[in-house]
Design a protein around this motif. Sequence first.
Motif, PDB file in Angstrom:
ATOM      1  N   VAL A 223       0.830  -1.201   0.000  1.00  0.00           N
ATOM      2  CA  VAL A 223       0.000   0.000   0.000  1.00  0.00           C
ATOM      3  C   VAL A 223       0.867   1.256   0.000  1.00  0.00           C
ATOM      4  N   MET A 224       1.932   1.238   0.779  1.00  0.00           N
ATOM      5  CA  MET A 224       2.848   2.387   0.801  1.00  0.00           C
ATOM      6  C   MET A 224       3.397   2.667  -0.590  1.00  0.00           C
ATOM      7  N   MET A 225       3.798   1.626  -1.307  1.00  0.00           N
ATOM      8  CA  MET A 225       4.313   1.793  -2.661  1.00  0.00           C
ATOM      9  C   MET A 225       3.217   2.279  -3.600  1.00  0.00           C
ATOM     10  N   ALA A 226       2.026   1.703  -3.458  1.00  0.00           N
ATOM     11  CA  ALA A 226       0.920   2.050  -4.348  1.00  0.00           C
ATOM     12  C   ALA A 226       0.500   3.505  -4.209  1.00  0.00           C
ATOM     13  N   ASN A 227       0.621   4.063  -3.018  1.00  0.00           N
ATOM     14  CA  ASN A 227       0.134   5.409  -2.750  1.00  0.00           C
ATOM     15  C   ASN A 227       1.121   6.517  -3.088  1.00  0.00           C
ATOM     16  N   LEU A 228       2.316   6.175  -3.490  1.00  0.00           N
ATOM     17  CA  LEU A 228       3.273   7.207  -3.885  1.00  0.00           C
ATOM     18  C   LEU A 228       2.771   7.956  -5.114  1.00  0.00           C
ATOM     19  N   PRO A 229       3.030   9.257  -5.207  1.00  0.00           N
ATOM     20  CA  PRO A 229       2.738   9.966  -6.452  1.00  0.00           C
ATOM     21  C   PRO A 229       3.635   9.437  -7.562  1.00  0.00           C
ATOM     22  N   LEU A 230       3.206   9.591  -8.810  1.00  0.00           N
ATOM     23  CA  LEU A 230       3.932   8.982  -9.925  1.00  0.00           C
ATOM     24  C   LEU A 230       5.269   9.655 -10.235  1.00  0.00           C
ATOM     25  N   ASP A 231       5.586  10.750  -9.531  1.00  0.00           N
ATOM     26  CA  ASP A 231       6.911  11.336  -9.707  1.00  0.00           C
ATOM     27  C   ASP A 231       7.902  10.818  -8.663  1.00  0.00           C
TER      28      ASP A 231
END
Length: 250
Positions: A223-231
Amino acid sequence: MTTKYAVVTGAGSGVGRAAALALLADGWSVALAGRRADALAETVTMAGNAGPRAMPVSTDVGNPEAVNALFAHIRSEWGRLDFLFNNAGGNVPAGPIEDLKYEDWARVVQVNLTGSFLCAQAAFRIMKEQDPQGGRIVNNGSISAHVPRPDSVAYTSTKHAITGLTKTLALDGRKYDIVSGQVDIGNAATPMTARMAKGVKQANGEMKVEPTFDVAHVGNSVVMMANLPLDANIQFITITAAKMPWIARG
């Protein structure tokens, strides 16, 4: 965007189930992909009030037609995809390389490597074409993407190959805001590690019981990885039982 859409493969048990439940708890809508409809239904039930945001889809990731049907369904139902967790995988009993049957080798490659490629390819196509463009793909690499266990040539080979897939997706996706990372897991407590309860073969040949850790921590990491902004991107994350013998497998 107020609604985020994800696919988790192998969502009927273990790491895939933990990741799917964590994403659902965080507010995501999640397509649960797996071969067993009953196991997917159990995951939906475990999601509780978040269950209505789960979409179970019976899928054999090693079958190109099944993968195409899964992602066609996602296009039809959601119209976009923000996150893929490529988790589904399989193995064969440990044994000497000289005794490994071709059919067993081919089956592991088809699920672990080809299945991950097929799902990544289909997700890549959706993410490239959608508006706003982009998305994130995370592959389950495993500690075996770093170092092998004894007598594990098929599984270890595919997991090393997953690292190449992850890096290539990250490179080729740059111009489309498609980012890719990898989570390498060691001894999360799942049905797979439960089979190791009486011990697992070490590099020196002895059998040893190894420590495990709560698989929910893997779900939280995904979830932590998934929630990062795409930049931003976590390219690789390794999460293991703290006392697992994996550094040089010793």
